[in-house]
Design an enzyme around this catalytic site. Structure first.
Site, PDB file in Angstrom:
ATOM      1  N   GLU A  52       0.831  -1.199   0.000  1.00 48.54           N
ATOM      2  CA  GLU A  52       0.000   0.000   0.000  1.00 48.54           C
ATOM      3  C   GLU A  52       0.877   1.265   0.000  1.00 48.54           C
ATOM      4  O   GLU A  52       1.856   1.348   0.746  1.00 48.54           O
ATOM      5  CB  GLU A  52      -0.869  -0.050   1.253  1.00 48.54           C
ATOM      6  CG  GLU A  52      -1.807   1.108   1.470  1.00 48.54           C
ATOM      7  CD  GLU A  52      -2.636   0.928   2.737  1.00 48.54           C
ATOM      8  OE1 GLU A  52      -3.599   1.704   2.913  1.00 48.54           O
ATOM      9  OE2 GLU A  52      -2.320   0.020   3.545  1.00 48.54           O
ATOM     10  N   LYS A 121      -8.921   2.655  -2.371  1.00 48.75           N
ATOM     11  CA  LYS A 121      -9.209   1.938  -1.131  1.00 48.75           C
ATOM     12  C   LYS A 121     -10.633   2.236  -0.706  1.00 48.75           C
ATOM     13  O   LYS A 121     -11.058   3.391  -0.666  1.00 48.75           O
ATOM     14  CB  LYS A 121      -8.234   2.381  -0.045  1.00 48.75           C
ATOM     15  CG  LYS A 121      -8.322   1.602   1.265  1.00 48.75           C
ATOM     16  CD  LYS A 121      -7.192   2.014   2.206  1.00 48.75           C
ATOM     17  CE  LYS A 121      -7.136   1.179   3.461  1.00 48.75           C
ATOM     18  NZ  LYS A 121      -5.965   1.533   4.304  1.00 48.75           N
ATOM     19  N   CYS A 177      -5.486  -3.197   2.043  1.00 47.80           N
ATOM     20  CA  CYS A 177      -5.332  -3.305   3.489  1.00 47.80           C
ATOM     21  C   CYS A 177      -6.646  -3.474   4.248  1.00 47.80           C
ATOM     22  O   CYS A 177      -7.208  -4.554   4.282  1.00 47.80           O
ATOM     23  CB  CYS A 177      -4.539  -2.117   4.010  1.00 47.80           C
ATOM     24  SG  CYS A 177      -3.802  -2.442   5.645  1.00 47.80           S
TER      25      CYS A 177
END
Length: 680
Positions: A52, A121, A177
């Site tokens: 990330e 994300k 994540c």
């Protein structure tokens, strides 16, 4: 086509990469990405995923809002794109990008000099040590949009799939994540929409226990989604102001860990594994509820966008095989796993027999004991079932039924075992009746000719079963079958009045290669006393033989129909995954060509650790195909009840395997002929 290329057999090589991040230095981080990419290219990797925000660094807080840094990120991304032009892998890199007046934490999918798309994300966390929403916008509602980068409008959203036109089944989806930690991750919807390889770019600082949590989530996601899950976390170089980083990388496939790297690395490293796209496709085809779930959520999964690309993999190169292939797929080489499998298999058999006896009025058990592995195992299952039911072992009526070729060794072992277990034991010599039957049939053997044909053999096998059924009638019992899964697969049993038939067969779900380990487990776990254990150990050393043909040389089953090690290998991959014979041959070579390579099951005798070259693998694979698909289904269509034991499958027509008794093996033989395997 090259037989040796993984890309010809439904595999795709993937990598999870991590390195030493340089905080707020995108050019240095881009250089690291390209170093990884070039190494991955040399190894034939199709997809490489990075951590990330790897181009900027993850733990840089408000620096994410600085234009100078964001400008450098875009330039670094352009460097990565340009550097990928001549490289094979799809690169999935993390970058903070400006869009509609906000900063998005993005996975940028790059291949051969162009950006295929950008995935934001979905769920930036804002709890405990995380304060991402101070700088980062949530992307969970970004669907159907575009983002402008380098003067070009590119697909942008969480609804993007990336599909390789020339690698069937390779469909990618990226999440970032925290997206993995929510109750319904974006990857779940993506898998229902068709993604097979799920990628996670992670920052994830390390705290005690978190590495195991990540493994649990990755494994669970891959198992539930019938997918591969590729995870790459940030390593050293990230800010140590309040946190630390371990650079964990993981590759799972359908709940199985294929590869991982050492945590807390000093420099750049990556995990590499070959994902079996055929396996994932087959699992989804078989598990109809997977598609039922897709239909339930069609309002969300139906509008995913697919970005197509041509991977152009090295279809002729021998890249090896970067995954563990068990020599014995029914018998794990890991000691702890094998012990658990044996515990479960044995108790599945015992519990099933105990239930069957209880449900039909508690009859006695009639069993033929030859001194071989199969009947030995069925007998010790029956003994334990009686113990658990609170019944005397004398309710087991065990008979040894010697014939023309029964050896003193096996007969002696049978008597010793019956005495040690305390069952009701007897010997019934079938040779006089067999001689009479052969004489009345006019068989040449009755006239003194040494003719030992299939009729000669089946007269003995049939008489044994006939006696057992009549004894069961006479003594209020049921006949307990002893034939195993491997024999049923090959049709290596006498149909009807023969060892194919019984009232109940506890071994019908147990492959030949597992039975010896079950008996070893019974010995090592002290299921019975020491004397019984010694007899069981002696039986383990006995050659597999039907003992039907008289003569000085032992009649070896495996010399006639082939090694059960290879047949069970083929059976597992046919029954569980429906693989092509050519692919099974490829896997078998990697598992079996070198006896020194790879792990063997615990306790497997050193003297029996052999190897097989490709022509031999091909020879016995053809035998299996002809027998399994072209000959023996009628025996399985009429098989008695018995419990399924292994996740690898069973052959009951009421359970795992339904097939026509008048089928043929033509399609499988044609596939085997696609490659010349005889001179390899």
């Amino acid at each position: 086509m090259s037989f040796w290329s993984i890309y010809q057999h439904g595999f795709a090589r993937v990598a999870a990469c991590t390195g030493h991040t340089v905080i707020a230095d995108p050019p240095a981080n881009a250089a690291s990405v390209l170093r990884h990419a070039r190494r991955c290219d040399e190894e034939g990797v199709a997809v490489a995923v990075f951590p990330e925000l790897c181009l900027s660094g993850y733990a840089i807080e408000d620096l994410l809002l600085q234009d100078a840094l964001l400008d450098d990120v875009e330039k670094a991304l352009a460097t990565v794109v340009a550097g990928s032009a001549e490289l094979l892998p799809v690169l999935v890199v993390g970058a903070p990008l400006r869009h509609r007046g906000r900063i998005y934490n993005c996975a940028v999918v790059v291949h051969r000099g162009r950006i295929l798309g950008v995935v934001p994300k979905s769920y930036p966390p804002n709890y405990r040590e995380f304060y991402e929403r101070r700088q980062i916008a949530g992307g969970d509602d970004e669907r159907g949009g575009t983002i402008r980068l380098g003067g070009t409008d590119l697909p942008f959203g969480v609804d993007l799939l990336f599909a390789a036109d020339d690698v069937p089944g390779l469909v990618l989806h990226a999440e970032i994540c925290e997206d993995m930690w929510v109750p319904v991750p974006p990857s779940t919807e993506a898998a229902l929409a068709g993604a097979t390889v799920l990628l996670n770019l992670s920052g994830s600082p390390i705290t005690v226990g978190r590495a195991e949590d990540r493994k649990l989530l990755c494994r669970s996601a891959s198992a539930r989604c019938l997918a591969a899950y590729v995870y790459a976390a940030a390593g050293l170089g990230e800010s140590s102001t309040d946190l630390s980083w371990d650079g964990q990388t993981l590759i799972y496939e359908n709940g199985v860990l294929l590869a991982e790297t050492e945590r807390f690395p000093a420099g750049e490293q990556y995990a590499v594994a070959d994902v079996d796209l055929d396996l994932l496709r087959q699992e989804r085809q078989r598990m109809g509820t997977f598609d039922d779930n897709r239909r339930t959520h069609a309002a969300r999964t139906g509008d995913f966008r697919t970005v197509s690309f041509a991977l152009a993999p090295p279809a002729t190169a021998d890249l090896g095989l970067r995954r563990r292939v068990e020599r014995f797929p029914f018998v794990p080489a890991d000691a702890e796993r094998l012990a658990l499998d044996c515990y479960e298999a044995y108790n599945i058999q015992v519990a099933a027999l105990q239930q069957r006896l209880a449900s039909i009025g508690g009859p006695k058990v009639v069993i033929g004991v030859s001194g071989g592995l199969d009947s030995t195992h069925a007998l010790i299952v029956a003994a334990r079932a009686m113990d658990r039911a609170g019944r005397p072992r004398t309710d087991i009526l065990a008979f040894t039924l010697p014939g023309f070729a029964t050896s003193d060794h096996t007969k002696d072992n049978a008597h010793k075992l019956m005495r040690a277990l305390g069952v009701t034991a007897a010997e019934l010599d079938i040779t006089p009746t067999a001689r009479l039957m052969l004489k009345e049939m006019g068989h040449p053997f009755a006239a003194g000719e040494p003719v030992y044909d299939v009729t000669f053999e089946n007269v003995q096998a049939g008489l044994r079963t006939d006696y057992l059924f009549r004894l069961a009638n006479q003594r209020d019992g049921i006949v307990l079958g002893t034939g195993d899964l491997s024999e049923l697969a090959l049709g290596w049993c006498t149909y009807g009045v023969g060892d194919q038939m019984s009232h109940y067969n506890v071994n019908s779900g147990v492959p030949k290669t597992l039975i010896q380990h079950l008996i070893r487990w019974v010995i090592s776990s002290d299921q019975f006393d020491d004397e019984t254990g010694k007899i069981l150990a002696a039986i383990l050393d006995t050659e597999i033989s039907p003992e039907l043909v008289p003569g000085e040389e032992l009649q070896s089953t495996e010399s006639k129909i082939g090694p059960y090690a290879l047949h069970d290998f083929t059976l597992y991959h046919v029954l569980r995954y429906g693989f092509r014979p050519s692919k099974i041959a490829f896997l078998a070579w990697h598992a079996w060509h070198d006896r020194e390579s790879g792990a063997w099951p615990p306790g497997f005798p050193e003297a029996e650790r052999g190897s097989y070259d490709l022509p031999e693998i091909r020879r016995w694979l053809e035998v299996f195909i002809r027998r399994f698909f072209g000959f023996s289904q009628f025996k399985r269509s009429a098989m008695p009840n018995g419990p399924k034991v292994s996740a690898g499958g069973a052959l009951s027509p009421r359970g795992d395997w339904r097939a026509p008794s008048d089928g043929n093996a033509l399609a499988w033989l044609r596939d085997l002929e696609r490659f010349d395997l005889t001179g390899a």
